[in-house]
Design a protein around this motif. Structure first.
Motif, PDB file in Angstrom:
ATOM      1  N   GLY A  22       0.481  -0.717   0.247  1.00  0.00           N
ATOM      2  CA  GLY A  22      -0.237  -0.088  -0.114  1.00  0.00           C
ATOM      3  C   GLY A  22       0.409   0.998  -0.126  1.00  0.00           C
ATOM      4  O   GLY A  22       0.063   2.433   0.318  1.00  0.00           O
ATOM      5  N   TYR A  23       2.284   1.074   0.390  1.00  0.00           N
ATOM      6  CA  TYR A  23       2.971   2.330  -0.134  1.00  0.00           C
ATOM      7  C   TYR A  23       4.332   2.549  -0.690  1.00  0.00           C
ATOM      8  O   TYR A  23       4.457   0.970  -1.427  1.00  0.00           O
ATOM      9  CB  TYR A  23       3.858   2.294   2.021  1.00  0.00           C
ATOM     10  N   ALA A  24       4.584   3.511  -1.247  1.00  0.00           N
ATOM     11  CA  ALA A  24       5.776   3.713  -2.806  1.00  0.00           C
ATOM     12  C   ALA A  24       6.829   5.046  -2.239  1.00  0.00           C
ATOM     13  O   ALA A  24       6.301   5.230  -1.348  1.00  0.00           O
ATOM     14  CB  ALA A  24       5.001   4.012  -3.883  1.00  0.00           C
ATOM     15  N   LEU A  25       7.663   4.317  -2.593  1.00  0.00           N
ATOM     16  CA  LEU A  25       9.335   5.524  -2.107  1.00  0.00           C
ATOM     17  C   LEU A  25       9.033   6.573  -3.819  1.00  0.00           C
ATOM     18  O   LEU A  25       9.534   5.938  -4.674  1.00  0.00           O
ATOM     19  CB  LEU A  25      10.232   4.547  -2.224  1.00  0.00           C
ATOM     20  N   ALA A  26       8.442   7.921  -3.233  1.00  0.00           N
ATOM     21  CA  ALA A  26       8.597   8.588  -4.368  1.00  0.00           C
ATOM     22  C   ALA A  26      10.174   9.428  -4.267  1.00  0.00           C
ATOM     23  O   ALA A  26      10.739   9.550  -2.969  1.00  0.00           O
ATOM     24  CB  ALA A  26       7.446   9.788  -4.828  1.00  0.00           C
ATOM     25  N   ALA A  27      10.425  10.126  -4.939  1.00  0.00           N
ATOM     26  CA  ALA A  27      11.689  10.462  -4.687  1.00  0.00           C
ATOM     27  C   ALA A  27      12.625  11.649  -6.414  1.00  0.00           C
ATOM     28  O   ALA A  27      11.474  12.233  -6.995  1.00  0.00           O
ATOM     29  CB  ALA A  27      13.127   9.438  -4.790  1.00  0.00           C
ATOM     30  N   ASN A  28      12.897  12.683  -5.328  1.00  0.00           N
ATOM     31  CA  ASN A  28      13.372  14.016  -6.214  1.00  0.00           C
ATOM     32  C   ASN A  28      14.919  14.102  -5.724  1.00  0.00           C
ATOM     33  O   ASN A  28      15.627  13.149  -5.227  1.00  0.00           O
ATOM     34  CB  ASN A  28      13.168  14.895  -5.940  1.00  0.00           C
ATOM     35  N   GLU A  29      16.133  13.301  -7.633  1.00  0.00           N
ATOM     36  CA  GLU A  29      17.530  14.204  -6.822  1.00  0.00           C
ATOM     37  C   GLU A  29      17.816  15.150  -5.795  1.00  0.00           C
ATOM     38  O   GLU A  29      17.288  16.306  -6.602  1.00  0.00           O
ATOM     39  CB  GLU A  29      17.997  14.397  -8.393  1.00  0.00           C
ATOM     40  N   CYS A  30      18.454  15.004  -4.831  1.00  0.00           N
ATOM     41  CA  CYS A  30      19.297  15.505  -4.260  1.00  0.00           C
ATOM     42  C   CYS A  30      21.128  15.705  -4.554  1.00  0.00           C
ATOM     43  O   CYS A  30      21.114  14.412  -5.106  1.00  0.00           O
ATOM     44  CB  CYS A  30      19.153  15.269  -3.095  1.00  0.00           C
ATOM     45  N   ILE A  31      21.674  16.552  -4.876  1.00  0.00           N
ATOM     46  CA  ILE A  31      22.658  17.050  -5.274  1.00  0.00           C
ATOM     47  C   ILE A  31      23.160  18.180  -4.709  1.00  0.00           C
ATOM     48  O   ILE A  31      22.972  19.056  -4.228  1.00  0.00           O
ATOM     49  CB  ILE A  31      22.986  17.572  -7.045  1.00  0.00           C
ATOM     50  N   LEU A  32      24.599  17.376  -4.149  1.00  0.00           N
ATOM     51  CA  LEU A  32      25.400  17.727  -3.004  1.00  0.00           C
ATOM     52  C   LEU A  32      26.810  18.275  -4.054  1.00  0.00           C
ATOM     53  O   LEU A  32      26.903  17.847  -4.492  1.00  0.00           O
ATOM     54  CB  LEU A  32      25.760  17.828  -1.786  1.00  0.00           C
ATOM     55  N   TYR A  33      26.893  19.585  -3.465  1.00  0.00           N
ATOM     56  CA  TYR A  33      27.815  20.811  -3.927  1.00  0.00           C
ATOM     57  C   TYR A  33      29.583  20.570  -2.981  1.00  0.00           C
ATOM     58  O   TYR A  33      28.733  21.397  -1.672  1.00  0.00           O
ATOM     59  CB  TYR A  33      27.977  22.133  -5.074  1.00  0.00           C
ATOM     60  N   ASP A  34      30.637  20.600  -3.436  1.00  0.00           N
ATOM     61  CA  ASP A  34      31.493  21.394  -2.579  1.00  0.00           C
ATOM     62  C   ASP A  34      31.810  22.861  -2.288  1.00  0.00           C
ATOM     63  O   ASP A  34      30.844  23.091  -3.165  1.00  0.00           O
ATOM     64  CB  ASP A  34      32.724  20.288  -2.663  1.00  0.00           C
ATOM     65  N   THR A  35      32.747  23.236  -2.203  1.00  0.00           N
ATOM     66  CA  THR A  35      33.022  24.831  -1.769  1.00  0.00           C
ATOM     67  C   THR A  35      33.257  25.553  -3.038  1.00  0.00           C
ATOM     68  O   THR A  35      33.103  26.317  -3.379  1.00  0.00           O
ATOM     69  CB  THR A  35      34.042  24.834  -0.951  1.00  0.00           C
ATOM     70  N   GLU A  36      33.724  24.627  -4.161  1.00  0.00           N
ATOM     71  CA  GLU A  36      34.267  25.388  -5.419  1.00  0.00           C
ATOM     72  C   GLU A  36      33.395  24.549  -6.292  1.00  0.00           C
ATOM     73  O   GLU A  36      33.725  24.913  -7.703  1.00  0.00           O
ATOM     74  CB  GLU A  36      35.234  24.481  -6.039  1.00  0.00           C
ATOM     75  N   GLY A  37      31.895  24.503  -6.095  1.00  0.00           N
ATOM     76  CA  GLY A  37      30.583  24.442  -6.887  1.00  0.00           C
ATOM     77  C   GLY A  37      30.530  22.914  -7.815  1.00  0.00           C
ATOM     78  O   GLY A  37      30.445  22.713  -8.364  1.00  0.00           O
ATOM     79  N   ASN A  38      31.802  21.709  -7.410  1.00  0.00           N
ATOM     80  CA  ASN A  38      31.814  20.486  -8.196  1.00  0.00           C
ATOM     81  C   ASN A  38      30.797  19.655  -7.484  1.00  0.00           C
ATOM     82  O   ASN A  38      30.778  19.301  -6.615  1.00  0.00           O
ATOM     83  CB  ASN A  38      32.802  20.155  -7.937  1.00  0.00           C
ATOM     84  N   ILE A  39      30.424  19.294  -7.837  1.00  0.00           N
ATOM     85  CA  ILE A  39      29.209  17.812  -7.010  1.00  0.00           C
ATOM     86  C   ILE A  39      30.013  16.820  -6.448  1.00  0.00           C
ATOM     87  O   ILE A  39      31.508  15.923  -6.872  1.00  0.00           O
ATOM     88  CB  ILE A  39      28.613  17.314  -8.325  1.00  0.00           C
ATOM     89  N   TRP A  40      29.639  16.780  -5.165  1.00  0.00           N
ATOM     90  CA  TRP A  40      30.561  16.586  -4.374  1.00  0.00           C
ATOM     91  C   TRP A  40      29.598  15.077  -3.960  1.00  0.00           C
ATOM     92  O   TRP A  40      29.950  14.110  -4.104  1.00  0.00           O
ATOM     93  CB  TRP A  40      30.372  17.084  -3.099  1.00  0.00           C
ATOM     94  N   SER A  41      28.297  14.783  -4.079  1.00  0.00           N
ATOM     95  CA  SER A  41      27.286  13.528  -3.997  1.00  0.00           C
ATOM     96  C   SER A  41      25.917  13.807  -4.086  1.00  0.00           C
ATOM     97  O   SER A  41      25.895  15.348  -4.351  1.00  0.00           O
ATOM     98  CB  SER A  41      27.804  13.840  -2.123  1.00  0.00           C
ATOM     99  N   TRP A  42      25.442  12.729  -4.654  1.00  0.00           N
ATOM    100  CA  TRP A  42      24.174  12.294  -5.401  1.00  0.00           C
ATOM    101  C   TRP A  42      23.847  11.501  -4.330  1.00  0.00           C
ATOM    102  O   TRP A  42      23.877  10.651  -4.140  1.00  0.00           O
ATOM    103  CB  TRP A  42      24.604  12.623  -6.751  1.00  0.00           C
ATOM    104  N   TYR A  43      22.250  11.541  -4.490  1.00  0.00           N
ATOM    105  CA  TYR A  43      21.052  10.927  -3.898  1.00  0.00           C
ATOM    106  C   TYR A  43      20.055  10.633  -3.534  1.00  0.00           C
ATOM    107  O   TYR A  43      19.195  11.890  -4.049  1.00  0.00           O
ATOM    108  CB  TYR A  43      21.699  10.546  -2.457  1.00  0.00           C
ATOM    109  N   PRO A  44      18.887   9.824  -4.263  1.00  0.00           N
ATOM    110  CA  PRO A  44      17.784  10.343  -4.237  1.00  0.00           C
ATOM    111  C   PRO A  44      17.002  10.654  -2.430  1.00  0.00           C
ATOM    112  O   PRO A  44      17.722  10.120  -1.403  1.00  0.00           O
ATOM    113  CB  PRO A  44      16.573   9.195  -4.399  1.00  0.00           C
ATOM    114  N   GLU A  45      15.929  12.213  -1.808  1.00  0.00           N
ATOM    115  CA  GLU A  45      15.626  12.326  -1.287  1.00  0.00           C
ATOM    116  C   GLU A  45      14.236  11.659  -1.401  1.00  0.00           C
ATOM    117  O   GLU A  45      13.178  12.145  -1.623  1.00  0.00           O
ATOM    118  CB  GLU A  45      15.638  13.463  -1.102  1.00  0.00           C
ATOM    119  N   PHE A  46      13.880  10.599  -0.462  1.00  0.00           N
ATOM    120  CA  PHE A  46      13.019   9.794  -0.666  1.00  0.00           C
ATOM    121  C   PHE A  46      11.571  10.515   0.282  1.00  0.00           C
ATOM    122  O   PHE A  46      11.375  10.897   1.361  1.00  0.00           O
ATOM    123  CB  PHE A  46      13.114   8.200  -0.350  1.00  0.00           C
TER     124      PHE A  46
END
Length: 458
Positions: free
Chosen positions: A170-194
């Motif tokens: 009866g339940y599902a996990l909906a998600a958006n992409e969540c991207i974290l950037y370092d101090t220089e603007g580079n992608i540091w981490s990516w994960y789904p926000e459930f």
């Protein structure tokens, strides 16, 4: 996005409950279907015919694939690729640019959607009436629709179509992409926000900072939260996240505190702390504190089944690559070390306590009874087919006998390790509703539980 092997899905039930079983059968290179008495009820006419699932089956012709009902009526025919899902069929074609586009077919209502989807994710939906997830490119959006009509079930604000986007319990996990950037603007981490949603699209609200982290399984789901700066500084966890357990209504059962937590299996949840594993019995509340140390970068096997858990690989004292079988109280039932000749090949796969062991590349049966490991057979067999993905059966012995291979030929054994059908077949499947498919000299046949041939390829 999940990628499943189609042959795994084709091991679903031959037919819906209460209906007569039908079995794929080959005559002169063409496939049709026989019934349980061996009568050909759907004439051979296809190049391939798969098992029935929920009253429908996938068949293949020379330049097409089709979905048929139990009377042999063709409900859908296409030159695209048909991929069976839990209750529907996904169809893939290429557009004018050569990109894959998708539609789906609901065999009960007969509804065929247009080819407008970027992906269709109805694989493990456990309720035929539950909405199913589809992905559109423009705008990028996961939409939940009613399978029988194609109508939108509810508005959905999330964009990521992921492994667990379908409804379970009866339940599902909906998600958006969540991207974290370092101090220089580079992608540091990516994960789904459930986010946990029900079949009406309503979201379960958890306390601030706590997020759902797994599908609902056995009435529970894993939850997580990020460490605070103070917890980081105190070295609470080297993972940056702690895990707990909740009910789908938002009730917290175990506060997030562990380095990791496996979703429930057989009434237990496995917990990890400081690279050691233990478990909590949800029925009794008893906790086996994390004491089993693992030695690999990936999470080890700690699989509960029929009251026992198989753990591997572990380190015990100076011994590495240790394998343990424990009960729900954490008591050790059986153990082997790297230099030992004998290893457990399977978890306990029957309520009667059967498991498979391996010695010198041969296999035998062992029984776990009253916290003791009892060897039932010598390791005489080249293979024992204990694995089963047919979701209406919990183990292969539930519908018949256990396939075993000896001296190049397959036979069948009962739960007492008695050979019921002597080895004589070059190929042998598990029993389904009283029949098993076997093969010898390139000819297929079906046998009953007495080993009698009820149909054989001409």
């Amino acid at each position: 996005m999940k990628k499943m092997l189609i042959w795994l899905l084709l091991l679903l039930p031959i037919c819906a409950r209460g209906e007569e079983s039908l079995y794929p059968a080959r005559v002169d290179g063409k496939w049709g279907y026989i019934n349980k008495t061996g009568e050909m009820v759907i004439a051979p006419q296809w190049q391939m015919a798969e098992l029935f699932s929920n009253g429908f089956a996938l068949v293949k012709g020379e330049n097409y694939q089709a979905v048929i009902d139990r009377q042999g009526n063709v409900l859908l025919e296409t030159d695209g690729r048909i991929m069976p899902r839990s209750y529907t069929y996904c169809i893939r074609k290429n557009d004018e640019n050569g990109d894959s586009i998708y539609a789906y077919f609901d065999p009960v209502s007969g509804y065929l959607s247009p080819f407008i989807f970027d992906a269709v994710e109805d694989i493990f939906r456990d309720d035929p009436a539950a909405p199913m997830a589809v992905l559109t490119k423009d705008p990028p959006r996961v939409t939940y629709i009613i399978p029988a009509t194609g109508e939108k079930a509810f508005e959905n604000e999330y964009e990521l179509l992921h492994d667990d986007a379908e409804f379970h319990e009866g339940y599902a996990l909906a998600a958006n992409e969540c991207i974290l950037y370092d101090t220089e603007g580079n992608i540091w981490s990516w994960y789904p926000e459930f986010h946990l949603i029900d079949t009406a699209g309503r979201e379960t609200l958890f306390p601030e900072g706590i997020f759902p982290d797994s599908p609902v399984q056995e009435g529970y789901l894993r939850i997580s939260r990020n460490l605070t700066e103070e917890e980081w500084a105190a070295g609470k966890s080297g993972w940056g996240v702690v895990y707990g357990l909740a009910k789908p209504n938002g009730e917290i059962v175990i506060e997030p505190q562990y380095d990791y937590l496996y979703p429930p299996q057989d009434g237990c949840v496995v917990i990890m702390q400081d690279y050691r594993l233990g478990h909590i019995d949800l029925e009794t509340g008893m906790t086996v504190e994390p004491r089993f140390e693992f030695i690999t970068d990936s999470l080890p096997c700690y699989t509960f089944s029929n009251g026992y858990a198989l753990l591997y690989p572990l380190q015990v004292g100076e011994q590495e690559w240790v394998q343990l079988l424990i009960d729900r109280q954490g008591r050790e039932i059986f153990s082997t070390y790297e230099e030992d000749e004998i290893r457990l090949e399977s978890p306990v796969f029957t309520p009667g306590g059967l498991c498979v062991y391996e010695k010198n590349h041969r296999y035998g049966l062992m029984k776990i009874h009253e916290s003791q490991a009892i060897v039932l057979t010598e390791p005489l067999y080249e293979k024992i087919n204990y694995w089963n993905s047919w979701h209406e059966m919990k183990h292969p012995l539930e519908s018949g006998w256990l396939p075993v291979k000896m001296d190049g030929l397959w036979g069948y054994m009962n739960e007492q390790a008695e050979m019921i059908i002597p080895p004589q077949w070059e190929e042998a499947d598990i029993f389904r509703q009283g029949l098993a498919r076997v093969e010898k000299n390139g000819k297929m046949a079906y046998i009953n539980l007495q080993g009698d041939i009820i149909w054989q390829e001409p």
